[in-house]
Design a protein around this motif. Structure first.
Motif, short mmCIF file in Angstrom:
data_model
loop_
_atom_site.label_atom_id
_atom_site.label_comp_id
_atom_site.label_asym_id
_atom_site.label_seq_id
_atom_site.Cartn_x
_atom_site.Cartn_y
_atom_site.Cartn_z
N ASN A 16 60.32 56.35 88.06
CA ASN A 16 59.27 56.92 87.21
C ASN A 16 58.49 58.05 87.87
O ASN A 16 58.03 58.98 87.20
N ASP A 17 58.32 58.00 89.19
CA ASP A 17 57.56 59.03 89.89
C ASP A 17 58.43 60.20 90.33
O ASP A 17 58.00 61.04 91.12
N ASN A 18 59.66 60.24 89.83
CA ASN A 18 60.64 61.28 90.15
C ASN A 18 61.18 61.19 91.57
O ASN A 18 61.88 62.08 92.04
N SER A 19 60.83 60.12 92.28
CA SER A 19 61.58 59.81 93.50
C SER A 19 62.95 59.32 93.04
O SER A 19 63.16 59.05 91.85
N PHE A 20 63.88 59.20 93.97
CA PHE A 20 65.21 58.83 93.51
C PHE A 20 65.95 57.98 94.54
O PHE A 20 65.63 57.96 95.73
N LEU A 21 66.96 57.26 94.03
CA LEU A 21 67.82 56.41 94.85
C LEU A 21 69.14 57.13 95.10
O LEU A 21 69.66 57.82 94.21
N TRP A 22 69.67 56.92 96.28
CA TRP A 22 70.90 57.61 96.72
C TRP A 22 71.72 56.64 97.55
O TRP A 22 71.17 55.86 98.33
N THR A 23 73.04 56.66 97.37
CA THR A 23 73.90 55.79 98.20
C THR A 23 74.61 56.60 99.26
O THR A 23 74.99 57.76 99.03
N SER A 24 74.79 55.98 100.42
CA SER A 24 75.42 56.66 101.55
C SER A 24 76.07 55.63 102.47
O SER A 24 75.62 54.49 102.56
N GLU A 25 77.12 56.09 103.16
CA GLU A 25 77.79 55.25 104.17
C GLU A 25 77.36 55.64 105.58
O GLU A 25 78.03 55.32 106.55
N ARG A 26 76.23 56.30 105.70
CA ARG A 26 75.84 56.89 106.99
C ARG A 26 75.65 55.86 108.10
O ARG A 26 75.75 56.20 109.28
N ASP A 27 75.37 54.58 107.76
CA ASP A 27 75.22 53.58 108.82
C ASP A 27 76.48 52.74 108.99
O ASP A 27 76.48 51.73 109.68
N GLY A 28 77.57 53.15 108.36
CA GLY A 28 78.85 52.44 108.49
C GLY A 28 79.19 51.56 107.31
O GLY A 28 80.32 51.06 107.22
N ASN A 29 78.23 51.38 106.38
CA ASN A 29 78.47 50.64 105.15
C ASN A 29 77.76 51.36 104.01
O ASN A 29 76.80 52.11 104.24
N ASN A 30 78.22 51.16 102.80
CA ASN A 30 77.59 51.82 101.65
C ASN A 30 76.28 51.11 101.30
O ASN A 30 76.28 49.94 100.91
N HIS A 31 75.17 51.82 101.44
CA HIS A 31 73.86 51.23 101.17
C HIS A 31 72.99 52.20 100.36
O HIS A 31 73.33 53.37 100.19
N ILE A 81 62.22 58.06 102.25
CA ILE A 81 61.17 57.05 102.30
C ILE A 81 61.64 55.85 103.11
O ILE A 81 60.97 55.42 104.04
N ARG A 82 62.82 55.34 102.76
CA ARG A 82 63.37 54.21 103.52
C ARG A 82 64.80 53.92 103.09
O ARG A 82 65.25 54.35 102.01
N GLN A 83 65.51 53.21 103.96
CA GLN A 83 66.78 52.61 103.60
C GLN A 83 66.45 51.25 102.98
O GLN A 83 65.82 50.40 103.60
N ILE A 84 66.89 51.02 101.75
CA ILE A 84 66.51 49.80 101.03
C ILE A 84 67.42 48.63 101.39
O ILE A 84 66.95 47.55 101.75
N THR A 85 68.72 48.81 101.29
CA THR A 85 69.65 47.72 101.61
C THR A 85 70.22 47.95 103.01
O THR A 85 70.51 49.09 103.40
N LYS A 86 70.37 46.86 103.75
CA LYS A 86 70.89 46.94 105.12
C LYS A 86 71.76 45.72 105.40
O LYS A 86 71.60 44.67 104.78
N GLY A 87 72.67 45.87 106.35
CA GLY A 87 73.48 44.75 106.79
C GLY A 87 74.95 45.10 106.84
O GLY A 87 75.39 46.15 106.35
N ASP A 88 75.72 44.21 107.44
CA ASP A 88 77.16 44.42 107.57
C ASP A 88 77.87 43.98 106.30
O ASP A 88 78.65 43.03 106.27
N TRP A 89 77.55 44.66 105.23
CA TRP A 89 78.14 44.45 103.91
C TRP A 89 77.89 45.71 103.10
O TRP A 89 77.24 46.64 103.59
N GLU A 90 78.41 45.77 101.90
CA GLU A 90 78.34 47.01 101.14
C GLU A 90 77.82 46.81 99.72
O GLU A 90 78.15 45.82 99.07
N VAL A 91 77.04 47.76 99.25
CA VAL A 91 76.68 47.83 97.84
C VAL A 91 77.91 48.38 97.11
O VAL A 91 78.40 49.46 97.44
N THR A 92 78.39 47.64 96.14
CA THR A 92 79.59 48.06 95.41
C THR A 92 79.27 48.61 94.02
O THR A 92 80.12 49.23 93.40
#
Length: 720
Positions: free
Chosen positions: A325-340, A351-362
């Motif tokens: 709503n505030d025109n900020s946005f979400l983006w996916t990247s594999e920059r830490d070795g997994n898709n987050h 602002i921040r990395q939202i999802t983290k861990g040795d798994w992937e957002v699919t």
């Protein structure tokens, strides 16, 4: 006498029931098909959803799933429709019919706009076959493409404005992707409305420099016709793409200057929540340098927000870009070795990395601003990667809270209500056919089953289906790979079985997953009933085990993947119930490329191979896909040639090979099979060829699939 006859009849019926088998006619005749919901779309109130059924476009209430006595189904539009789409206010509905396919995703169709208030219909563009109609956000207009040009129809006056006039077949395309964009980026519509409907942004393709592919169409033509279209092969010219914005009020078009950012490909454009800001995603030819920019349609300036880079490639066909709503946005990247998922401010600051861990957002499903929660699919099961599974989770925007909403081991896919109160979950695993349930999105509680497909389970059980078992296999090189095996119902571990291996193996793909039987699985089950074991192994280069595992094959497609199939076959051959002298392999497309190479390079391991619609040299395939993983042939000649089956036919000294292709394959051209067959002939090697006249990459239509799989079955029986 009567008792004896009765006993005989009972015995005969019992034997017949046990002798029931899976057949190709039943597989492709739909006997094992699963019921599903067609065209599910949540309505704005979050309490109702719509589907298409035999009555027409039907509105259903989520609550009716909780209480079967509630009957609130309402037929919104009676009739038969092939597709539909609501305007943002849900007053209007685009109704689709007379669909004619063009390529994999593209089609033309006729459309009508139905007014739910007046109950009246208006034809779009007088009922001519058009492409990709899109309501403006204020529901006052529809933009669409017709014969390579863009148009806008006003829904009040029905006046049509022609946005572009230079569209020409095989030269200029406006707002619709060219062949290679459609095939490899996976979409057709390349235009978008801004928030107030005052502007339409679109990508223009100039494909005049792209070389044509000419495919003869034989059937019922005394002289073959030609299918001619622009197909850029690896290292060759692509379409020149430009970004343009059409001002609806002034009817003027402005070409956007992208010279300050990467501008070889434009994989995505999307207006933000602000009507003046258009997001533009651009990349270099190698797909490893992606710029994310804002274009201000008022100031005519491009502002680069940030750049995503990678040593290998970036998944330019599957990233997420979602505005809040505030025109900020979400983006996916594999920059830490997994898709987050990453959260960016409007100015491009992380602002921040939202999802983290040795798994992937699919998959990303959406954001609920009420509780500041995002909803995703991932291969995390309670924080641990299970690469063969998919679970649904709710995660707070700050990343501090996570709630897994699905619990059962297997594969889950969600369709959320607009207010994120519910989701319709489609679940299956190797033991359970598709089960569709309503789930509470806050607690994850299963509120009721909508469809269970028990009849499918009973039908395959009656036809004596065997087992499908997931396991891991470790090669001599120490690579641990996901695998499955299909065994007959009467499997005898003291016997020696011939083996057929199946794989696809393409970058980021997955064949081994905890889900119900696919169509190929049913054929594999049929082979198991004929006395075969069927194995599938996902080697290095496949997906969902992290970026490093997937990108091992960079610049060398076919090298490590083939090594893993050969190594896996050697390990499978050591099993006490496997006849190591009778191991075959098959695959389709990339899988056909693999099975060809596996037989040639692993001629001491494999006795037979089937290659359906294979790539036989990556020089013959398209730019976007091939160069993403290999760069160009001019830069990486050895990567192309060292792993081409054409260059390894001399190693094919024993065993049997079946080569299959459709003559009208617009994706992997029959040239691939022709070139390989010629190489085999000149190497004086015996093999079998099977061509399907005028069939595309899917090789289907009429009796085609039954015929193809019958021939493959016969080949295996004769040679394995």
């Amino acid at each position: 006498m009567k008792k004896t006859l009765l006993s005989f009849l009972v015995c005969t019926v019992s034997m017949y029931t046990y002798a029931q088998k899976i057949t190709l006619e039943n597989i492709y005749g739909g006997k094992y098909g699963e019921r599903s919901l067609r065209g599910v779309n949540s309505m704005n109130d979050g309490e109702n959803y719509t589907i298409l059924n035999e009555q027409g476009l039907v509105k259903k209430t989520y609550q009716s799933t909780l209480n079967k006595s509630i009957d609130k189904d309402v037929v919104l539009v009676p009739g038969r429709f092939e597709g539909y789409e609501f305007s943002s206010d849900e007053r209007y509905v685009l109704l689709q019919n007379n669909t004619n396919s063009i390529y994999r995703h593209s089609h033309t169709a006729t459309f009508e706009v139905y007014d739910t208030q007046t109950k009246s219909k208006v034809k779009v563009f007088d009922g001519k076959p058009i492409q990709e109609p899109l309501f403006s956000p204020d529901a006052s207009k529809v933009a669409f493409a017709f014969e390579n040009n863009l148009y806008i129809q006003d829904l009040k006056s029905n006046q049509v404005t022609q946005v572009t006039k230079d569209g020409k077949k095989n030269e200029i395309i406006n707002g619709i992707c060219d062949w290679v964009y459609e095939e490899e980026f996976g979409f057709v519509r390349h235009f978008d409305w801004n928030a107030d409907g005052s502007a339409l942004a679109f990508v223009r393709f100039d494909e005049s420099k792209v070389k044509e592919i000419n495919i003869p169409i034989y059937y019922n033509n005394l002289y073959p016709e030609e299918l001619r279209f622009k197909y850029p092969k690896a290292g060759e010219d692509n379409s020149e793409v430009t970004l343009n914005v059409f001002d609806v009020k002034t009817k003027s078009t402005n070409k956007v200057d992208l010279s300050g950012v990467q501008n070889y490909y434009i994989p995505k454009i999307k207006f933000s929540n602000k009507s003046n800001l258009l997001t533009v995603i651009t990349s270099n030819r190698h797909h490893n340098n992606v710029d994310v920019s804002f274009y201000d349609i008022n100031s005519k300036k491009v502002n680069k927000l940030f750049t995503e880079t990678n040593k290998a490639w970036i998944e330019t066909d599957s990233f997420t870009l979602e505005f809040l709503n505030d025109n900020s946005f979400l983006w996916t990247s594999e920059r830490d070795g997994n898709n987050h998922i990453y959260h960016y401010a409007e100015n491009g600051k992380l602002i921040r990395q939202i999802t983290k861990g040795d798994w992937e957002v699919t998959r990303y499903y959406g954001y609920n601003p009420v509780n500041k929660t995002i909803y995703i699919q991932s291969n995390s099961n309670n924080g641990k990667r299970v690469s063969t599974e998919r679970q649904i989770s709710a995660i707070s925007l700050d990343g501090k809270k996570s709630n897994q909403l699905t619990k059962h081991a297997g594969t889950n896919n969600a369709a959320f209500s607009k207010n994120f109160t519910y989701f319709i979950n489609t679940f299956s695993n190797i033991e359970t056919p598709r089960t569709i349930s309503l789930v509470d999105a806050k607690s994850g509680k299963d509120l009721g089953v909508i469809i269970n497909n028990e009849q499918t389970k009973e039908r395959v059980k009656a036809d004596n289906i065997g087992t499908k078992e997931l396991f891991t296999i470790t090669t001599a090189a120490g690579n641990e790979l996901n695998a499955y095996v299909i065994k007959p119902k009467d499997f005898d571990p003291t016997k020696k079985y011939p083996v057929l291996m199946y794989q696809y193996s393409g970058p980021g793909s997955q064949n081994v997953n905890n889900t119900w039987q696919s169509t190929n699985d049913y054929w594999h089950q049929m082979l198991a009933q004929e006395g075969y074991l069927v194995f599938c192994v996902d080697g290095r280069g496949t997906g969902y085990k992290g970026e490093a595992f997937k990108k091992t094959t960079y610049m060398q497609l076919g090298k490590y993947e083939v090594e893993d199939q050969i190594a896996a076959a050697i390990e499978i051959g050591k099993l006490p119930y496997v006849d190591a002298a009778r191991i075959g392999i098959w695959g389709w497309s990339f899988g056909g490329y693999m099975s060809s190479n596996a037989l040639f390079k692993g001629n001491d391991v494999f006795k037979a191979a089937i290659a359906v619609a294979p790539v036989t040299n990556w020089r013959f395939y398209d730019t976007v896909y091939t160069e993403r993983f290999m760069r160009t042939p001019q830069e990486n000649a050895s990567g192309y040639d060292d792993n081409s089956p054409i260059n390894h036919v001399d190693k094919f000294n024993k065993g049997s090979f079946l080569l299959v292709h459709g003559t009208a394959d617009d994706n992997v051209h029959a040239q691939n099979a022709y070139e390989l067959s010629e190489a085999l002939i000149q190497a004086n090697k015996d093999f079998q060829m099977l061509y399907y006249t005028d069939k595309d990459h899917g090789i289907y239509g009429g009796n085609t699939r039954v015929h193809l799989y019958r021939q493959m079955t016969k080949f295996l029986k004769d040679n394995l």
